[in-house]
Design a protein around this motif. Structure first.
Motif, PDB file in Angstrom:
ATOM      1  N   GLY A 233       0.798  -1.221   0.000  1.00 30.94           N
ATOM      2  CA  GLY A 233       0.000   0.000   0.000  1.00 30.94           C
ATOM      3  C   GLY A 233       0.828   1.268   0.000  1.00 30.94           C
ATOM      4  N   GLU A 234       2.104   1.139   0.290  1.00 22.12           N
ATOM      5  CA  GLU A 234       2.976   2.305   0.308  1.00 22.12           C
ATOM      6  C   GLU A 234       3.601   2.579  -1.059  1.00 22.12           C
ATOM      7  N   PHE A 235       3.256   1.760  -2.038  1.00 27.58           N
ATOM      8  CA  PHE A 235       3.674   1.973  -3.427  1.00 27.58           C
ATOM      9  C   PHE A 235       2.458   2.435  -4.211  1.00 27.58           C
ATOM     10  N   ARG A 236       2.698   3.253  -5.210  1.00 28.09           N
ATOM     11  CA  ARG A 236       1.617   3.651  -6.117  1.00 28.09           C
ATOM     12  C   ARG A 236       1.714   2.793  -7.361  1.00 28.09           C
ATOM     13  N   VAL A 237       0.589   2.282  -7.822  1.00 27.91           N
ATOM     14  CA  VAL A 237       0.527   1.557  -9.089  1.00 27.91           C
ATOM     15  C   VAL A 237      -0.229   2.459 -10.060  1.00 27.91           C
ATOM     16  N   VAL A 238       0.462   2.850 -11.133  1.00 31.14           N
ATOM     17  CA  VAL A 238      -0.097   3.813 -12.089  1.00 31.14           C
ATOM     18  C   VAL A 238       0.240   3.379 -13.512  1.00 31.14           C
ATOM     19  N   PRO A 239      -0.538   3.848 -14.493  1.00 35.48           N
ATOM     20  CA  PRO A 239      -0.178   3.579 -15.889  1.00 35.48           C
ATOM     21  C   PRO A 239       1.175   4.221 -16.223  1.00 35.48           C
ATOM     22  N   TYR A 240       1.943   3.531 -17.030  1.00 35.71           N
ATOM     23  CA  TYR A 240       3.238   4.043 -17.466  1.00 35.71           C
ATOM     24  C   TYR A 240       3.053   5.346 -18.227  1.00 35.71           C
ATOM     25  N   ALA A 241       3.927   6.322 -17.965  1.00 39.56           N
ATOM     26  CA  ALA A 241       3.964   7.594 -18.697  1.00 39.56           C
ATOM     27  C   ALA A 241       5.428   7.908 -19.009  1.00 39.56           C
ATOM     28  N   ARG A 242       5.764   8.029 -20.277  1.00 40.01           N
ATOM     29  CA  ARG A 242       7.154   8.246 -20.716  1.00 40.01           C
ATOM     30  C   ARG A 242       7.809   9.407 -19.974  1.00 40.01           C
TER      31      ARG A 242
ATOM     32  N   GLU B 205       4.981   2.366 -24.461  1.00 36.72           N
ATOM     33  CA  GLU B 205       3.913   3.071 -25.185  1.00 36.72           C
ATOM     34  C   GLU B 205       3.808   2.621 -26.637  1.00 36.72           C
ATOM     35  N   ARG B 206       4.821   1.992 -27.171  1.00 41.81           N
ATOM     36  CA  ARG B 206       4.792   1.473 -28.539  1.00 41.81           C
ATOM     37  C   ARG B 206       4.273   0.044 -28.606  1.00 41.81           C
ATOM     38  N   HIS B 207       4.260  -0.637 -27.486  1.00 42.34           N
ATOM     39  CA  HIS B 207       3.950  -2.068 -27.484  1.00 42.34           C
ATOM     40  C   HIS B 207       2.666  -2.446 -26.752  1.00 42.34           C
TER      41      HIS B 207
ATOM     42  N   GLY C  11      -2.613   2.677 -21.080  1.00 44.73           N
ATOM     43  CA  GLY C  11      -3.123   2.281 -19.775  1.00 44.73           C
ATOM     44  C   GLY C  11      -2.924   0.818 -19.456  1.00 44.73           C
ATOM     45  N   TRP C  12      -2.370   0.042 -20.398  1.00 46.29           N
ATOM     46  CA  TRP C  12      -2.217  -1.393 -20.181  1.00 46.29           C
ATOM     47  C   TRP C  12      -0.791  -1.798 -19.841  1.00 46.29           C
ATOM     48  N   PHE C  13       0.056  -0.838 -19.546  1.00 51.15           N
ATOM     49  CA  PHE C  13       1.362  -1.141 -18.976  1.00 51.15           C
ATOM     50  C   PHE C  13       1.454  -0.325 -17.708  1.00 51.15           C
ATOM     51  N   LEU C  14       1.575  -1.008 -16.586  1.00 48.85           N
ATOM     52  CA  LEU C  14       1.550  -0.362 -15.282  1.00 48.85           C
ATOM     53  C   LEU C  14       2.921  -0.412 -14.634  1.00 48.85           C
ATOM     54  N   VAL C  15       3.205   0.597 -13.837  1.00 52.49           N
ATOM     55  CA  VAL C  15       4.428   0.602 -13.045  1.00 52.49           C
ATOM     56  C   VAL C  15       4.064   0.806 -11.582  1.00 52.49           C
TER      57      VAL C  15
ATOM     58  N   VAL D 217       4.234  -4.342 -15.014  1.00 53.87           N
ATOM     59  CA  VAL D 217       3.442  -5.429 -15.588  1.00 53.87           C
ATOM     60  C   VAL D 217       2.688  -4.878 -16.796  1.00 53.87           C
ATOM     61  N   GLY D 218       2.467  -5.730 -17.789  1.00 51.05           N
ATOM     62  CA  GLY D 218       1.743  -5.317 -18.987  1.00 51.05           C
ATOM     63  C   GLY D 218       0.618  -6.279 -19.317  1.00 51.05           C
ATOM     64  N   LEU D 219      -0.259  -5.833 -20.209  1.00 49.08           N
ATOM     65  CA  LEU D 219      -1.404  -6.620 -20.656  1.00 49.08           C
ATOM     66  C   LEU D 219      -1.584  -6.416 -22.148  1.00 49.08           C
ATOM     67  N   SER D 220      -1.861  -7.505 -22.876  1.00 55.00           N
ATOM     68  CA  SER D 220      -2.163  -7.397 -24.305  1.00 55.00           C
ATOM     69  C   SER D 220      -3.418  -8.197 -24.628  1.00 55.00           C
TER      70      SER D 220
END
Length: 163
Positions: free
Chosen positions: A4-13, A48-50, A54-58, A70-73
């Motif tokens: 809970g002390e980590f933020r999980v967010v969509p990847y942003a270059r 962002e190319r692959h 919103g489907w690649f999270l950090v 983690v990513g999702l396709s």
């Protein structure tokens, strides 16, 4: 520090840069796996190319450092695939891998997945237990389509159809 002390967010270059690449490179180094900036491993250098937006999270530490990803396709026909679940050694054991996995399960469900699959190197035994805790079952073995033909277990999570 718990999950809970980590933020999980969509990847942003602009914010995360090569953070996912650094995470995966570090884990590969830990296990003695080869890692290349281009070709097979380019998805973590340029998420962002692959991956769909919103489907690649950090996972970010309090200081903004990327400590997991983690990513999702969408593979078509209702099948989705979880990719690149990695967490840095210092952030492990705090539930972060499970949190990232469950985020992807939620994304897949929301996108109408019938099933979610993943492949994981045979060496990642701790991750295999995590996947099974999250409802996946081991369903096959393969030699990966990577240049070094890694040995991998396949896992699948079937979603029940909503009525």
């Amino acid at each position: 520090m718990g999950a809970g002390e980590f933020r999980v967010v969509p990847y942003a270059r602009g914010r995360h840069g090569d953070g996912p690449w650094r995470v995966v490179a570090r884990v590969f180094e830990e296990y003695g796996f080869p890692f290349a900036e281009a070709d097979y491993d380019a998805d973590v250098l340029w998420p962002e190319r692959h991956y769909r937006e919103g489907w690649f999270l950090v996972a970010e530490a309090a200081d903004g450092e990327v400590v997991g990803c983690v990513g999702l396709s969408d593979e078509g026909g209702g099948e989705f695939e979880l990719h690149r679940l990695y967490v840095l050694p210092g952030a492990r054991g705090k539930g972060l891998g499970e949190r990232l996995t469950r985020e992807v399960i939620g994304l897949a469900r929301a996108a109408g997945a019938r099933r979610l699959v993943l492949f994981s190197d045979v060496a990642f035994e701790h991750a295999h237990r995590l996947y099974e805790r999250c409802g996946f079952r081991r369903n096959r073995f393969r030699y990966a389509p990577d240049p070094w033909r890694s040995r991998e277990w396949g896992f699948v999570l079937e979603f029940e159809e909503e009525r």
